[in-house]
Motif scaffolding. Sequence first.
Motif, PDB file in Angstrom:
ATOM      1  N   THR A 101       5.572  32.943  25.307  1.00  0.00           N
ATOM      2  CA  THR A 101       4.716  32.394  24.342  1.00  0.00           C
ATOM      3  C   THR A 101       3.634  33.290  23.912  1.00  0.00           C
ATOM      4  N   GLU A 102       3.033  34.081  24.902  1.00  0.00           N
ATOM      5  CA  GLU A 102       1.964  35.068  24.295  1.00  0.00           C
ATOM      6  C   GLU A 102       2.586  36.124  23.365  1.00  0.00           C
ATOM      7  N   LEU A 103       3.853  36.495  23.506  1.00  0.00           N
ATOM      8  CA  LEU A 103       4.619  37.295  22.676  1.00  0.00           C
ATOM      9  C   LEU A 103       4.563  36.500  21.189  1.00  0.00           C
ATOM     10  N   GLY A 104       4.830  35.157  20.997  1.00  0.00           N
ATOM     11  CA  GLY A 104       5.115  34.467  19.966  1.00  0.00           C
ATOM     12  C   GLY A 104       3.631  34.396  19.151  1.00  0.00           C
ATOM     13  N   ILE A 105       2.697  34.404  19.847  1.00  0.00           N
ATOM     14  CA  ILE A 105       1.121  34.162  19.486  1.00  0.00           C
ATOM     15  C   ILE A 105       0.711  35.467  18.841  1.00  0.00           C
ATOM     16  N   GLU A 106       1.116  36.592  19.589  1.00  0.00           N
ATOM     17  CA  GLU A 106       0.599  37.962  18.901  1.00  0.00           C
ATOM     18  C   GLU A 106       1.685  38.082  17.653  1.00  0.00           C
ATOM     19  N   LEU A 107       2.924  38.064  17.763  1.00  0.00           N
ATOM     20  CA  LEU A 107       3.662  38.186  16.554  1.00  0.00           C
ATOM     21  C   LEU A 107       3.155  37.414  15.608  1.00  0.00           C
ATOM     22  N   ALA A 108       3.005  36.202  15.740  1.00  0.00           N
ATOM     23  CA  ALA A 108       2.445  35.436  14.665  1.00  0.00           C
ATOM     24  C   ALA A 108       1.038  35.983  13.717  1.00  0.00           C
ATOM     25  N   ALA A 109       0.343  36.339  14.938  1.00  0.00           N
ATOM     26  CA  ALA A 109      -0.919  36.898  14.301  1.00  0.00           C
ATOM     27  C   ALA A 109      -0.878  38.307  13.793  1.00  0.00           C
ATOM     28  N   ARG A 110       0.422  38.909  13.857  1.00  0.00           N
ATOM     29  CA  ARG A 110       0.541  40.125  13.059  1.00  0.00           C
ATOM     30  C   ARG A 110       1.647  39.694  11.941  1.00  0.00           C
ATOM     31  N   GLY A 111       1.604  38.422  11.477  1.00  0.00           N
ATOM     32  CA  GLY A 111       2.380  38.049  10.039  1.00  0.00           C
ATOM     33  C   GLY A 111       3.664  37.629  10.205  1.00  0.00           C
ATOM     34  N   HIS A 112       4.233  37.656  11.369  1.00  0.00           N
ATOM     35  CA  HIS A 112       5.690  37.269  11.533  1.00  0.00           C
ATOM     36  C   HIS A 112       5.735  35.467  11.648  1.00  0.00           C
ATOM     37  N   GLN A 113       6.809  35.241  11.178  1.00  0.00           N
ATOM     38  CA  GLN A 113       6.933  33.772  11.181  1.00  0.00           C
ATOM     39  C   GLN A 113       7.832  33.337  12.662  1.00  0.00           C
ATOM     40  N   ILE A 114       7.290  32.608  13.598  1.00  0.00           N
ATOM     41  CA  ILE A 114       8.016  32.269  14.991  1.00  0.00           C
ATOM     42  C   ILE A 114       8.184  30.932  14.936  1.00  0.00           C
ATOM     43  N   HIS A 115       9.533  30.661  15.432  1.00  0.00           N
ATOM     44  CA  HIS A 115       9.965  29.370  15.766  1.00  0.00           C
ATOM     45  C   HIS A 115      10.252  29.357  17.322  1.00  0.00           C
ATOM     46  N   PHE A 116       9.530  28.591  18.163  1.00  0.00           N
ATOM     47  CA  PHE A 116      10.014  28.105  19.387  1.00  0.00           C
ATOM     48  C   PHE A 116      11.110  27.130  19.364  1.00  0.00           C
ATOM     49  N   ILE A 117      12.195  27.510  20.230  1.00  0.00           N
ATOM     50  CA  ILE A 117      13.242  26.486  20.313  1.00  0.00           C
ATOM     51  C   ILE A 117      13.321  26.195  21.756  1.00  0.00           C
ATOM     52  N   THR A 118      12.674  25.060  22.266  1.00  0.00           N
ATOM     53  CA  THR A 118      12.425  24.852  23.770  1.00  0.00           C
ATOM     54  C   THR A 118      12.723  23.133  24.050  1.00  0.00           C
ATOM     55  N   TYR A 119      12.911  22.815  25.138  1.00  0.00           N
ATOM     56  CA  TYR A 119      12.884  21.403  25.463  1.00  0.00           C
ATOM     57  C   TYR A 119      11.547  20.849  25.454  1.00  0.00           C
ATOM     58  N   SER A 120      10.467  21.706  25.639  1.00  0.00           N
ATOM     59  CA  SER A 120       9.141  20.876  25.588  1.00  0.00           C
ATOM     60  C   SER A 120       8.286  22.036  25.068  1.00  0.00           C
ATOM     61  N   GLN A 121       7.041  21.610  24.250  1.00  0.00           N
ATOM     62  CA  GLN A 121       6.077  22.574  23.788  1.00  0.00           C
ATOM     63  C   GLN A 121       5.758  23.520  24.724  1.00  0.00           C
ATOM     64  N   PRO A 122       5.895  24.929  24.789  1.00  0.00           N
ATOM     65  CA  PRO A 122       5.292  26.002  25.633  1.00  0.00           C
ATOM     66  C   PRO A 122       3.899  25.566  26.000  1.00  0.00           C
ATOM     67  N   PHE A 123       3.501  25.611  27.282  1.00  0.00           N
ATOM     68  CA  PHE A 123       2.156  25.008  27.729  1.00  0.00           C
ATOM     69  C   PHE A 123       0.889  25.862  27.285  1.00  0.00           C
ATOM     70  N   ARG A 124       1.374  27.052  26.969  1.00  0.00           N
ATOM     71  CA  ARG A 124       0.076  27.750  26.379  1.00  0.00           C
ATOM     72  C   ARG A 124      -0.179  27.547  24.931  1.00  0.00           C
ATOM     73  N   LEU A 125       0.736  26.733  24.271  1.00  0.00           N
ATOM     74  CA  LEU A 125       0.608  26.645  22.531  1.00  0.00           C
ATOM     75  C   LEU A 125      -0.244  25.519  22.686  1.00  0.00           C
ATOM     76  N   THR A 126      -1.123  25.420  21.547  1.00  0.00           N
ATOM     77  CA  THR A 126      -1.935  24.161  21.143  1.00  0.00           C
ATOM     78  C   THR A 126      -1.198  23.703  20.206  1.00  0.00           C
ATOM     79  N   GLY A 127      -0.262  24.049  19.471  1.00  0.00           N
ATOM     80  CA  GLY A 127       0.443  23.421  18.300  1.00  0.00           C
ATOM     81  C   GLY A 127      -0.369  23.589  16.962  1.00  0.00           C
ATOM     82  N   ARG A 128      -1.223  24.255  17.174  1.00  0.00           N
ATOM     83  CA  ARG A 128      -2.295  24.398  15.843  1.00  0.00           C
ATOM     84  C   ARG A 128      -2.325  25.852  15.400  1.00  0.00           C
ATOM     85  N   GLU A 129      -1.460  26.877  16.005  1.00  0.00           N
ATOM     86  CA  GLU A 129      -1.181  28.190  15.571  1.00  0.00           C
ATOM     87  C   GLU A 129      -0.852  28.149  14.333  1.00  0.00           C
ATOM     88  N   GLU A 130      -1.450  29.296  13.558  1.00  0.00           N
ATOM     89  CA  GLU A 130      -0.849  29.440  12.199  1.00  0.00           C
ATOM     90  C   GLU A 130       0.295  30.376  12.358  1.00  0.00           C
TER      91      GLU A 130
END
Length: 379
Positions: A19-48
Motif C-alpha cells: 500500500t505504501e509503495l502504491g501511495i509513493e508511486l502515485a505521488a511520483r506520477g504513476h497510475q496505480i490500480h489496487f486489485i484486492t478483495y477489500s480496500q487496503p487498510f492504509r488507503l483512504t480512497g481519496r489519494e490522487e
Amino acid sequence: MKIGITCYPTYGGSGVVATELGIELAARGHQIHFITYSQPFRLTGREEGIYYHEVPVTNYPLFEYPPYDLALATRMSEVAEYYELDLLHVHYAIPHSVSALLARQMLAGRKRLPFVTTLHGTDITLVGLDRSYLPITRFAIAQSDGVTSISSYLRQKTVEDFDVRRPIEVIPNFVNCDEYKPLGEGRAAARARYASSGEKILLHLSNFRPVKRVLDAVEVFARIATKIPSRLLMVGDGPDRSAAEWLVNSKGLQHRVQFLGKQDRVHDLLPVADLMLMPSELESFGLAALEAMACRVPAIATRVGGVPELVEDGLTGMLFAVGDVEGMAAAAAELLSDEAKLAAMGQSAQAAARKRFCASLIIPRYERFYERILERSEV
Ligand code: GMT
C-alpha cells in the motif's frame, strides 16, 4: 507507468509495504490500480492517482472453498485490459503470483502483461514450504518476469528451500521519513495520554500471530515493570491477543498495559514510545522496527531472519536469542535507566533508517526494476 498492485489488504507487513509503495508511486506520477478483495487498510480512497478494484468472490453451495485465486486472475486480466496496465506487481507469492501468471496467459496474443512478485516472508518460510503449496509457488516464482525479496536473508532462504535458480533482486522495505519521525514539541502531551511524566513507555506492534511471540513481549515487560515505572502499549490485533490479555491480567499488570487494537495512524503512536519490543520467532525484515527507528525509537528484538540487516546490535537497537526474555528485559531496563544511552541509540536508529531505508531512496529502485522488466518484455 500504469501499475496493478495486488496484496493482502488486511493487517500485515506485506499489505502495508504494498500500500505504501502504491501511495509513493502515485505521488511520483504513476497510475496505480489496487486489485484486492477489500480496500487496503492504509488507503483512504481519496489519494490522487490511485484506483481500487474489488475482487468479487461469488460463493456457491457446491464450493466448500470459494476459488479466490481464479476470481483474482479474472479481475487482474480485466483491469489490465480496460485500464491498459503496463505491469502487475504482486506482494506475497501465494496465491497472488499464480493468479498473475493466469492473467498474463489469459491476455496472451492481445496484450503483454509482465508481472513482478515480491516475496515477504511467510510466503516462503512457512506457507510456501507446505507440500500443498511448494510446487506451485516455486513454479509461479520461476514464471514471474521479475522477483524481488525484502531482505538478503529471504533471498537466500528462497534459493535454498525452493531451489530457485533465477535472479532475485533484494529491494529492502522502506519508510516514509516525512511521516514517520519524532514528535517534537507535542511529544510530552502525546505521552501524557498513556503514561504519567515519570514513566517510560514500551510498545509492541504486530498482527498478534504466534510467529510474533506476543506473550514474550508481556513477559519482558513484566520483568521491566519490577524495576522501572513503565507502561506497555500493545498495538494490533490477531489470534494471540486474548492469550496476551489473559497473561497481563494474571500477572496483575492490567493497569500498566493498554491494548489499543488495530490502529490506522501508527506514525502518531510510535514516536510516543521509548522502546519497541519485537521478540518474534522470525522476521524476514521487521517493518515495525524500521517504522519505530524512523521515529527515533530503538527496538529490543530477536536475532532472526533479516532483522540483523536492519538493526545493528548495540548501536541502533539490541538483539537477543528467541525466547531470551530475561536478556531482553535486563537490557531494556538498563537502557531505560540511562537517558543518555537511550537517546544516543534512538538517534543512531533514526539516522540508520533515514540513511538506508527512506522511501525516497527505495522507491526509485522499484521504478528502475519495473523499467528493466518492461524493456525485457518488449523483445
Ligand atoms: O509477519 C507477518 O505475519 C506478516 C507478514 C506479511 O507478509 O504480511 O510479514 C512479513 O512481511 C513484512 C513486510 O515485508 C516483514 O517486515 C516481516 O518481517 C515478514 N514476516 C515474517 O517474515 C515472519
